[in-house]
Design a protein around this motif. Structure first.
Motif, mmCIF file in Angstrom:
data_model
loop_
_atom_site.group_PDB
_atom_site.id
_atom_site.type_symbol
_atom_site.label_atom_id
_atom_site.label_comp_id
_atom_site.label_asym_id
_atom_site.label_seq_id
_atom_site.Cartn_x
_atom_site.Cartn_y
_atom_site.Cartn_z
ATOM 1 N N ILE A 1 13.255 8.039 -0.267
ATOM 2 C CA ILE A 1 12.986 6.795 -0.479
ATOM 3 C C ILE A 1 13.086 6.395 -1.853
ATOM 4 O O ILE A 1 13.107 5.280 -2.066
ATOM 5 C CB ILE A 1 11.780 6.448 0.293
ATOM 6 N N GLY A 2 13.151 7.492 -2.760
ATOM 7 C CA GLY A 2 13.079 7.039 -4.189
ATOM 8 C C GLY A 2 13.264 8.400 -4.905
ATOM 9 O O GLY A 2 13.340 9.302 -4.371
ATOM 10 N N TYR A 3 13.591 8.234 -6.205
ATOM 11 C CA TYR A 3 14.032 9.246 -6.807
ATOM 12 C C TYR A 3 13.849 8.862 -8.432
ATOM 13 O O TYR A 3 13.930 7.786 -9.034
ATOM 14 C CB TYR A 3 15.313 9.721 -6.727
ATOM 15 N N ILE A 4 13.783 10.068 -9.227
ATOM 16 C CA ILE A 4 13.869 9.978 -10.723
ATOM 17 C C ILE A 4 14.908 11.144 -11.227
ATOM 18 O O ILE A 4 14.610 12.216 -10.765
ATOM 19 C CB ILE A 4 12.567 10.050 -11.635
ATOM 20 N N CYS A 5 15.865 10.859 -11.829
ATOM 21 C CA CYS A 5 16.778 11.614 -12.253
ATOM 22 C C CYS A 5 16.724 11.614 -14.014
ATOM 23 O O CYS A 5 16.395 10.661 -14.506
ATOM 24 C CB CYS A 5 18.017 11.710 -11.785
ATOM 25 N N MET B 1 0.860 -1.256 0.091
ATOM 26 C CA MET B 1 -0.042 0.008 -0.010
ATOM 27 C C MET B 1 1.050 1.198 -0.113
ATOM 28 O O MET B 1 1.928 1.319 0.847
ATOM 29 C CB MET B 1 -0.895 0.019 1.345
ATOM 30 N N LEU B 2 0.410 2.126 -0.767
ATOM 31 C CA LEU B 2 1.341 3.514 -1.160
ATOM 32 C C LEU B 2 1.241 4.351 0.423
ATOM 33 O O LEU B 2 -0.029 4.503 1.165
ATOM 34 C CB LEU B 2 0.654 4.300 -1.896
ATOM 35 N N PRO B 3 2.525 4.357 0.994
ATOM 36 C CA PRO B 3 2.501 5.335 2.244
ATOM 37 C C PRO B 3 1.538 6.588 2.384
ATOM 38 O O PRO B 3 1.634 7.321 1.278
ATOM 39 C CB PRO B 3 3.943 5.677 2.441
ATOM 40 N N SER B 4 0.592 6.830 3.219
ATOM 41 C CA SER B 4 -0.331 7.938 3.259
ATOM 42 C C SER B 4 0.590 9.385 3.374
ATOM 43 O O SER B 4 0.120 10.268 2.771
ATOM 44 C CB SER B 4 -1.192 7.798 4.045
ATOM 45 N N ASN B 5 1.710 9.351 3.962
ATOM 46 C CA ASN B 5 2.418 10.824 4.111
ATOM 47 C C ASN B 5 3.520 10.763 3.113
ATOM 48 O O ASN B 5 4.283 11.589 3.341
ATOM 49 C CB ASN B 5 3.095 10.702 5.522
ATOM 50 N N LEU B 6 3.373 10.130 2.024
ATOM 51 C CA LEU B 6 4.546 10.226 0.951
ATOM 52 C C LEU B 6 4.237 11.529 0.039
ATOM 53 O O LEU B 6 3.096 11.932 -0.152
ATOM 54 C CB LEU B 6 4.436 9.341 -0.103
ATOM 55 N N GLU C 1 15.062 20.804 -12.294
ATOM 56 C CA GLU C 1 13.766 20.675 -12.441
ATOM 57 C C GLU C 1 13.274 18.955 -12.814
ATOM 58 O O GLU C 1 12.004 18.646 -12.991
ATOM 59 C CB GLU C 1 13.063 21.459 -13.281
ATOM 60 N N LEU C 2 14.463 18.429 -13.136
ATOM 61 C CA LEU C 2 14.446 16.935 -13.726
ATOM 62 C C LEU C 2 14.810 16.051 -12.721
ATOM 63 O O LEU C 2 14.844 14.759 -12.958
ATOM 64 C CB LEU C 2 14.928 16.852 -15.119
ATOM 65 N N PHE C 3 14.994 16.352 -11.658
ATOM 66 C CA PHE C 3 15.425 15.413 -10.426
ATOM 67 C C PHE C 3 14.475 15.401 -9.319
ATOM 68 O O PHE C 3 14.577 16.323 -8.569
ATOM 69 C CB PHE C 3 16.824 16.043 -10.083
ATOM 70 N N LEU C 4 13.545 14.472 -9.173
ATOM 71 C CA LEU C 4 12.362 14.350 -8.233
ATOM 72 C C LEU C 4 12.615 13.411 -7.136
ATOM 73 O O LEU C 4 13.440 12.268 -7.440
ATOM 74 C CB LEU C 4 11.270 14.193 -9.089
ATOM 75 N N GLY C 5 12.029 13.700 -6.120
ATOM 76 C CA GLY C 5 12.623 12.654 -5.065
ATOM 77 C C GLY C 5 11.142 12.175 -4.441
ATOM 78 O O GLY C 5 10.032 12.974 -4.326
ATOM 79 N N ALA C 6 11.274 11.095 -4.064
ATOM 80 C CA ALA C 6 9.826 10.646 -3.184
ATOM 81 C C ALA C 6 10.430 10.719 -1.593
ATOM 82 O O ALA C 6 11.305 9.961 -1.343
ATOM 83 C CB ALA C 6 9.642 9.155 -3.676
ATOM 84 N N PHE C 7 9.572 11.265 -0.796
ATOM 85 C CA PHE C 7 10.017 11.725 0.676
ATOM 86 C C PHE C 7 9.033 11.167 1.326
ATOM 87 O O PHE C 7 7.803 11.262 1.375
ATOM 88 C CB PHE C 7 10.169 13.183 0.679
ATOM 89 N N LEU C 8 9.297 10.802 2.634
ATOM 90 C CA LEU C 8 8.729 10.595 3.903
ATOM 91 C C LEU C 8 9.062 11.501 5.094
ATOM 92 O O LEU C 8 10.469 11.890 5.131
ATOM 93 C CB LEU C 8 8.615 9.099 4.348
ATOM 94 N N PRO C 9 8.088 12.196 5.820
ATOM 95 C CA PRO C 9 8.752 12.930 6.857
ATOM 96 C C PRO C 9 9.526 12.207 8.018
ATOM 97 O O PRO C 9 9.250 10.930 7.988
ATOM 98 C CB PRO C 9 7.442 13.263 7.471
ATOM 99 N N GLN C 10 10.500 12.835 8.529
ATOM 100 C CA GLN C 10 11.644 12.206 9.164
ATOM 101 C C GLN C 10 11.408 12.763 10.840
ATOM 102 O O GLN C 10 11.468 14.307 10.612
ATOM 103 C CB GLN C 10 13.086 12.123 8.713
#
Length: 359
Positions: free
Chosen positions: A74-78, A1-6, A47-56
């Protein structure tokens, strides 16, 4: 399941090293890129370097419980830009400000968050950002998105709306790459006429037809234990599949292989599950090796499949110097294993009794 706070946000220069740590952990040494190249890409095309973040959050006694201390990647696209319509060795190394092809170099999710929908959601957010940039510019600033992937992720990118155009000429590491493309020319224009204005008077019956198409039933996967009833003559002395091969799970029924593509072969059984492990229903147990059984042999590449997914190489019960084994799964519902192949090989084996059949 996709993390709700992503959350999906652009990666800052200070976070590039965090992305590179994920890169090193997620790729073999001959495929992982250097930190300096990561830093260069972020500085040239942030602008082409995107991250997937969770609060720490902080956990020491000196701060209130649950106080947010930043964000954890926790993840990225570059990616970078290129004027070429396909991935090339040059596009892997340089960023062309005048290019309109977005060449994605990496889509990566930390191992602990894989198979939770993060990669698909991150790609959808990434594409949405590119489309929004086109709308703001009032022009096709980004014409297409290109990426390279290994065979085990073919299903993932197809589900994200990409089209596989074949094996790439790019050589990077020891394994072959496949190129995927997604055109953005269909991105809505800010000056385009609204869809409802263009279709105030649709042709009679079109709405009903679209509704039936969207809600139509999936094909039923018919199991078979009778080999002769599902084969037909092929080239020479071979026998091929008389019907489409489907995912056997009720409610899925995704077409794995079209009629006449696979060859029926009698060959020794293979251990697809660990000893003592019962396969997930509706999959049936295989005879223990070395008993003979029926297989559908598919050649020469995964491109002949309509829908197939690959696992990472699985541990061998008896380590050897030979190629590593990968398991085949339904790319849509991830049911498996349906069969196996060897890493870098050109033969793909589907167990006869682990697929369904459609006339």
């Amino acid at each position: 399941m996709l993390p709700s706070n992503l959350k999906f946000e652009l990666i800052t220069a200070n976070e590039v090293s965090d992305a590179h740590k994920l890169e090193v952990a997620g790729f073999p040494p001959d495929e992982a890129e250097s930190l300096s190249r990561f830093q260069s890409r972020q500085s040239q095309a942030p602008e082409l370097f995107l991250g997937a973040f969770l609060p720490q959050t902080l956990h020491d006694d000196s701060t209130p419980k649950g106080l947010e201390a930043g964000r954890r990647l926790i993840g990225y696209i570059c990616a970078s830009l290129s004027k070429s319509g396909k991935h090339t060795h040059a596009s892997m190394l340089t960023h062309d400000l005048g290019g309109t092809s977005v060449c994605i170099h990496t889509v990566l999710v930390s191992s602990e968050y894989q198979r939770r929908g993060v990669a698909i959601a991150m790609l959808e957010d990434y594409i949405a950002r590119l489309r929004e940039a086109n709308e703001v510019a009032g022009a096709l600033k980004y014409a297409r998105v290109l990426l390279l992937a290994h065979e085990e992720t073919l299903g993932l990118y197809e589900r994200a709306g990409f089209r596989c155009v074949g094996k790439s000429d790019v050589v990077y590491g020891s394994r072959p790459w496949y190129e995927f493309r997604k055109e953005l020319a269909d991105s809505p224009s800010p000056t385009a006429e609204p869809a409802d204005a263009a279709f105030n008077n649709p042709p009679p019956g079109i709405s009903e037809a679209l509704q039936r198409s969207a809600t139509g039933p999936r094909p039923n996967a018919r199991p078979s234990s009778d080999v002769e009833s599902v084969v037909e003559p092929g080239d020479g002395d071979t026998q091929t599949n008389k019907y489409d091969l489907l995912c056997p799970r009720n409610g899925c029924g995704s077409v794995i292989l079209k009629r006449g593509v696979a060859e029926l072969v009698e060959a020794p059984s293979v251990e697809l599950e660990p000893t003592g492990y019962n396969p997930t229903s509706p999959l049936t147990p295989l005879e223990p090796p070395p008993a003979q059984m029926s297989w559908w042999l598919v050649k020469p590449s995964p491109m002949v499949f309509e829908n197939i997914g690959f696992t990472r190489p699985v541990p061998q019960s008896q380590p050897s110097a030979g190629p590593k084994k990968k398991l085949l799964i339904c790319a849509e519902c991830e049911l498996g294993p349906l069969g196996y192949c060897f890493e870098g090989g050109s033969e793909f084996w589907l167990a006869f009794n682990r697929v369904g059949y459609r006339e």
